[in-house]
Motif scaffolding. Structure first.
Motif, short mmCIF file in Angstrom:
data_model
loop_
_atom_site.label_atom_id
_atom_site.label_comp_id
_atom_site.label_asym_id
_atom_site.label_seq_id
_atom_site.Cartn_x
_atom_site.Cartn_y
_atom_site.Cartn_z
N VAL A 166 24.16 42.53 11.04
CA VAL A 166 25.15 43.55 11.39
C VAL A 166 24.51 44.65 12.22
N THR A 167 25.36 45.33 12.97
CA THR A 167 24.98 46.56 13.64
C THR A 167 25.98 47.62 13.23
N LEU A 168 25.57 48.87 13.37
CA LEU A 168 26.47 49.99 13.11
C LEU A 168 26.77 50.65 14.44
N GLU A 169 28.06 50.82 14.71
CA GLU A 169 28.48 51.42 15.98
C GLU A 169 29.44 52.56 15.70
N ALA A 170 29.43 53.54 16.58
CA ALA A 170 30.33 54.69 16.42
C ALA A 170 31.79 54.21 16.46
N MET A 171 32.60 54.81 15.59
CA MET A 171 34.03 54.51 15.59
C MET A 171 34.70 55.47 16.57
N GLN A 190 36.80 58.16 14.85
CA GLN A 190 36.15 58.91 13.78
C GLN A 190 34.64 58.97 14.06
N PRO A 191 34.21 59.91 14.90
CA PRO A 191 32.81 59.92 15.34
C PRO A 191 31.77 60.06 14.23
N ARG A 192 32.17 60.59 13.08
CA ARG A 192 31.20 60.75 11.98
C ARG A 192 30.99 59.45 11.20
N GLN A 193 31.87 58.49 11.38
CA GLN A 193 31.75 57.22 10.68
C GLN A 193 31.27 56.14 11.64
N ARG A 194 30.64 55.14 11.07
CA ARG A 194 30.16 54.00 11.85
C ARG A 194 30.91 52.76 11.41
N THR A 250 26.83 40.58 14.03
CA THR A 250 26.15 40.08 15.21
C THR A 250 26.41 38.57 15.29
N GLU A 251 25.92 37.93 16.33
CA GLU A 251 26.04 36.47 16.42
C GLU A 251 25.37 35.81 15.21
#
Length: 155
Positions: A77-82, A85-89, A94-95
């Motif tokens: 997994v990766t964590l990306e900005a929502m 909701q910029p404070r949450q990821r 991933t593949e």
């Protein structure tokens, strides 16, 4: 209320036995139960934050966080900005994560599908609504009880 106790015990025993089956499946798949649950939650292809998964699935925050960290370390997994909701990821597979989910969940979902097919054939599709209704009422009762207890303790 005593008349319901036997039914509730049967439901709890069945639910616990199902949880045990998922736990055994996770072990067979060489992942922890929490990683399996996270992969399951993410396998719908939609973005989810840790908070959303905790709320929807009733998982403790620490368990989800531990599973996310393990999946990050494994490259699943990766964590990306929502965007909204910029404070949450949002947690994104991933593949390698999609491949792991397919491996871990493929036969498991097939077994679930067979069980659901047999159950719906016997009890009809309202079976799912009935179970959801029961557990939602139960969860609301527990949340209300815990909230009232917190209010009593507050000065």
């Amino acid at each position: 209320m005593d008349k319901y106790r036997a039914w509730i015990r049967r439901l709890l025993a069945a639910s616990s036995a199902a949880d045990g089956a998922y736990y055994r499946w996770a072990k067979r798949s060489h992942v922890t139960w929490h990683v399996l649950a996270l992969l399951y939650a993410l396998d719908d292809g939609l973005p989810h934050s840790q908070k959303q998964i905790c709320e929807a699935w009733g998982f403790p925050k620490t368990s989800v966080n531990t599973a996310v960290k393990a999946c990050q370390a494994a490259g699943y997994v990766t964590l990306e900005a929502m965007p909204d909701q910029p404070r949450q990821r949002q947690i994104c597979l991933t593949e390698a994560g999609r491949a792991c989910a397919k491996e871990a969940l493929g036969e498991l979902c097939a077994a679930e599908d067979r069980a659901m097919e047999e159950t719906v054939a016997r009890y009809g599709p309202s079976f799912v609504e009935a179970v959801e209704f029961f557990f939602s009422r139960f969860r609301e009762a527990i949340d209300k009880n815990l909230s009232e207890r917190e209010e009593v303790r507050s000065p």
